[in-house]
Design a protein around this motif. Structure first.
Motif, PDB file in Angstrom:
ATOM      1  N   PHE A 192      -1.215  55.654  41.500  1.00  0.00           N
ATOM      2  CA  PHE A 192      -1.801  55.381  40.191  1.00  0.00           C
ATOM      3  C   PHE A 192      -2.915  54.340  40.308  1.00  0.00           C
ATOM      4  CE2 PHE A 192      -2.110  52.892  36.307  1.00  0.00           C
ATOM      5  CZ  PHE A 192      -2.338  53.885  35.370  1.00  0.00           C
ATOM      6  N   VAL A 193      -2.625  53.244  40.992  1.00  0.00           N
ATOM      7  CA  VAL A 193      -3.625  52.174  41.135  1.00  0.00           C
ATOM      8  C   VAL A 193      -4.834  52.676  41.926  1.00  0.00           C
ATOM      9  CG1 VAL A 193      -4.059  49.881  42.093  1.00  0.00           C
ATOM     10  CG2 VAL A 193      -1.916  50.344  40.911  1.00  0.00           C
ATOM     11  N   LEU A 194      -4.595  53.464  42.966  1.00  0.00           N
ATOM     12  CA  LEU A 194      -5.704  53.977  43.773  1.00  0.00           C
ATOM     13  C   LEU A 194      -6.598  54.925  42.968  1.00  0.00           C
ATOM     14  CD1 LEU A 194      -3.858  54.422  47.159  1.00  0.00           C
ATOM     15  CD2 LEU A 194      -5.844  52.943  46.740  1.00  0.00           C
ATOM     16  N   VAL A 195      -6.022  55.751  42.123  1.00  0.00           N
ATOM     17  CA  VAL A 195      -6.835  56.623  41.266  1.00  0.00           C
ATOM     18  C   VAL A 195      -7.673  55.789  40.307  1.00  0.00           C
ATOM     19  CG1 VAL A 195      -6.726  58.320  39.386  1.00  0.00           C
ATOM     20  CG2 VAL A 195      -5.369  58.662  41.444  1.00  0.00           C
ATOM     21  N   GLU A 196      -7.046  54.782  39.696  1.00  0.00           N
ATOM     22  CA  GLU A 196      -7.782  53.926  38.761  1.00  0.00           C
ATOM     23  C   GLU A 196      -8.910  53.173  39.462  1.00  0.00           C
ATOM     24  OE1 GLU A 196      -7.438  53.734  35.347  1.00  0.00           O
ATOM     25  OE2 GLU A 196      -6.154  55.470  35.691  1.00  0.00           O
ATOM     26  N   LEU A 197      -8.625  52.638  40.650  1.00  0.00           N
ATOM     27  CA  LEU A 197      -9.675  51.944  41.401  1.00  0.00           C
ATOM     28  C   LEU A 197     -10.792  52.898  41.793  1.00  0.00           C
ATOM     29  CD1 LEU A 197      -7.691  49.494  43.707  1.00  0.00           C
ATOM     30  CD2 LEU A 197      -9.508  48.868  42.094  1.00  0.00           C
ATOM     31  N   ASN A 198     -10.425  54.108  42.175  1.00  0.00           N
ATOM     32  CA  ASN A 198     -11.426  55.106  42.543  1.00  0.00           C
ATOM     33  C   ASN A 198     -12.347  55.394  41.356  1.00  0.00           C
ATOM     34  OD1 ASN A 198     -11.697  57.484  44.870  1.00  0.00           O
ATOM     35  ND2 ASN A 198     -12.511  58.012  42.874  1.00  0.00           N
ATOM     36  N   LYS A 209      -7.244  48.011  51.093  1.00  0.00           N
ATOM     37  CA  LYS A 209      -5.944  47.399  51.392  1.00  0.00           C
ATOM     38  C   LYS A 209      -4.808  48.270  50.865  1.00  0.00           C
ATOM     39  CE  LYS A 209      -3.260  43.187  50.490  1.00  0.00           C
ATOM     40  NZ  LYS A 209      -2.221  43.693  49.595  1.00  0.00           N
ATOM     41  N   LEU A 210      -4.932  48.733  49.628  1.00  0.00           N
ATOM     42  CA  LEU A 210      -3.894  49.574  49.040  1.00  0.00           C
ATOM     43  C   LEU A 210      -3.823  50.951  49.708  1.00  0.00           C
ATOM     44  CD1 LEU A 210      -4.309  48.622  45.278  1.00  0.00           C
ATOM     45  CD2 LEU A 210      -2.488  47.912  46.853  1.00  0.00           C
ATOM     46  N   THR A 211      -4.964  51.457  50.156  1.00  0.00           N
ATOM     47  CA  THR A 211      -4.968  52.715  50.899  1.00  0.00           C
ATOM     48  C   THR A 211      -4.184  52.565  52.193  1.00  0.00           C
ATOM     49  OG1 THR A 211      -7.076  53.410  49.955  1.00  0.00           O
ATOM     50  CG2 THR A 211      -6.444  54.420  52.051  1.00  0.00           C
ATOM     51  N   GLN A 212      -4.372  51.451  52.876  1.00  0.00           N
ATOM     52  CA  GLN A 212      -3.629  51.192  54.104  1.00  0.00           C
ATOM     53  C   GLN A 212      -2.124  51.071  53.810  1.00  0.00           C
ATOM     54  OE1 GLN A 212      -4.526  47.485  56.101  1.00  0.00           O
ATOM     55  NE2 GLN A 212      -3.982  48.376  58.077  1.00  0.00           N
ATOM     56  N   GLU A 213      -1.768  50.344  52.751  1.00  0.00           N
ATOM     57  CA  GLU A 213      -0.357  50.206  52.369  1.00  0.00           C
ATOM     58  C   GLU A 213       0.251  51.567  52.049  1.00  0.00           C
ATOM     59  OE1 GLU A 213       0.419  47.380  49.240  1.00  0.00           O
ATOM     60  OE2 GLU A 213      -0.907  45.890  50.163  1.00  0.00           O
ATOM     61  N   ARG A 214      -0.495  52.395  51.322  1.00  0.00           N
ATOM     62  CA  ARG A 214       0.012  53.709  50.949  1.00  0.00           C
ATOM     63  C   ARG A 214       0.214  54.593  52.170  1.00  0.00           C
ATOM     64  NH1 ARG A 214       0.364  58.932  50.492  1.00  0.00           N
ATOM     65  NH2 ARG A 214       0.867  59.784  48.466  1.00  0.00           N
ATOM     66  N   THR A 215      -0.709  54.528  53.114  1.00  0.00           N
ATOM     67  CA  THR A 215      -0.595  55.318  54.338  1.00  0.00           C
ATOM     68  C   THR A 215       0.663  54.943  55.108  1.00  0.00           C
ATOM     69  OG1 THR A 215      -3.004  55.542  54.473  1.00  0.00           O
ATOM     70  CG2 THR A 215      -1.762  55.896  56.517  1.00  0.00           C
ATOM     71  N   ILE A 216       0.918  53.652  55.233  1.00  0.00           N
ATOM     72  CA  ILE A 216       2.106  53.170  55.945  1.00  0.00           C
ATOM     73  C   ILE A 216       3.381  53.585  55.211  1.00  0.00           C
ATOM     74  CG2 ILE A 216       3.367  51.076  56.603  1.00  0.00           C
ATOM     75  CD1 ILE A 216       0.533  49.815  57.114  1.00  0.00           C
ATOM     76  N   LEU A 217       3.387  53.411  53.896  1.00  0.00           N
ATOM     77  CA  LEU A 217       4.564  53.767  53.109  1.00  0.00           C
ATOM     78  C   LEU A 217       4.827  55.271  53.149  1.00  0.00           C
ATOM     79  CD1 LEU A 217       6.831  52.794  51.241  1.00  0.00           C
ATOM     80  CD2 LEU A 217       5.229  53.024  49.335  1.00  0.00           C
ATOM     81  N   ALA A 218       3.777  56.075  53.041  1.00  0.00           N
ATOM     82  CA  ALA A 218       3.948  57.530  53.096  1.00  0.00           C
ATOM     83  C   ALA A 218       4.493  57.964  54.453  1.00  0.00           C
ATOM     84  CB  ALA A 218       2.620  58.231  52.801  1.00  0.00           C
ATOM     85  N   LYS A 219       4.012  57.361  55.515  1.00  0.00           N
ATOM     86  CA  LYS A 219       4.509  57.686  56.863  1.00  0.00           C
ATOM     87  C   LYS A 219       5.993  57.351  56.958  1.00  0.00           C
ATOM     88  CE  LYS A 219       3.537  56.810  61.764  1.00  0.00           C
ATOM     89  NZ  LYS A 219       4.854  56.441  62.228  1.00  0.00           N
ATOM     90  N   HIS A 220       6.383  56.199  56.462  1.00  0.00           N
ATOM     91  CA  HIS A 220       7.788  55.785  56.481  1.00  0.00           C
ATOM     92  C   HIS A 220       8.649  56.749  55.658  1.00  0.00           C
ATOM     93  CE1 HIS A 220      11.265  53.188  56.632  1.00  0.00           C
ATOM     94  NE2 HIS A 220      11.292  53.095  55.312  1.00  0.00           N
ATOM     95  N   PHE A 221       8.192  57.076  54.459  1.00  0.00           N
ATOM     96  CA  PHE A 221       8.923  58.006  53.603  1.00  0.00           C
ATOM     97  C   PHE A 221       9.123  59.344  54.307  1.00  0.00           C
ATOM     98  CE2 PHE A 221       9.313  61.388  50.537  1.00  0.00           C
ATOM     99  CZ  PHE A 221      10.162  60.881  49.577  1.00  0.00           C
ATOM    100  N   GLN A 222       8.063  59.867  54.903  1.00  0.00           N
ATOM    101  CA  GLN A 222       8.127  61.177  55.549  1.00  0.00           C
ATOM    102  C   GLN A 222       9.024  61.170  56.782  1.00  0.00           C
ATOM    103  OE1 GLN A 222       4.100  63.406  54.399  1.00  0.00           O
ATOM    104  NE2 GLN A 222       3.754  61.581  55.599  1.00  0.00           N
ATOM    105  N   GLU A 223       9.067  60.053  57.483  1.00  0.00           N
ATOM    106  CA  GLU A 223       9.980  59.951  58.624  1.00  0.00           C
ATOM    107  C   GLU A 223      11.435  60.033  58.168  1.00  0.00           C
ATOM    108  OE1 GLU A 223       8.776  56.259  60.370  1.00  0.00           O
ATOM    109  OE2 GLU A 223       7.143  57.172  61.514  1.00  0.00           O
ATOM    110  N   LEU A 224      11.721  59.478  56.999  1.00  0.00           N
ATOM    111  CA  LEU A 224      13.091  59.473  56.481  1.00  0.00           C
ATOM    112  C   LEU A 224      13.462  60.760  55.761  1.00  0.00           C
ATOM    113  CD1 LEU A 224      13.286  55.857  54.992  1.00  0.00           C
ATOM    114  CD2 LEU A 224      14.340  56.682  57.108  1.00  0.00           C
TER     115      LEU A 224
END
Length: 91
Positions: free
Chosen positions: A25-31, A49-64
């Motif tokens: 949501f925040v990334l769409v608004e910033l975009n 910064k938020l794009t990097q955080e999202r990438t890391i979080l998505a990778k973690h989610f997908q691993e689980l």
């Protein structure tokens, strides 16, 4: 941890998914903001910064829990996970 599907009552699944939705949501608004304010360095830095955080979080989610998107946007374990539900938009 699981076979790619959230277990009943797994609060971590929902917690991570909610964090991803908030970041999206925040990334769409910033975009949208940056479309009209392309020289706002502070907002660009926040977006990156938020794009990097999202990438890391998505990778973690997908691993689980398996892939968030299909068509080559997420890796799959064996057996192919995309056919397994529920998908993130179904919960």
């Amino acid at each position: 941890m699981t076979d790619g599907r959230p277990q009943a009552g797994d609060p971590k699944y929902y917690e991570l998914l909610e964090q991803l939705q908030a970041l999206d949501f925040v990334l769409v608004e910033l975009n949208l903001y940056l479309d009209t304010h392309p020289d706002d360095l502070k907002s660009i830095e926040q977006f990156n910064k938020l794009t990097q955080e999202r990438t890391i979080l998505a990778k973690h989610f997908q691993e689980l829990y398996g892939p968030l998107q299909n068509f080559g946007r997420a890796y799959s374990k064996y057996p192919f996970e995309w056919a397994q539900g529920p998908w993130p938009w179904q919960v």
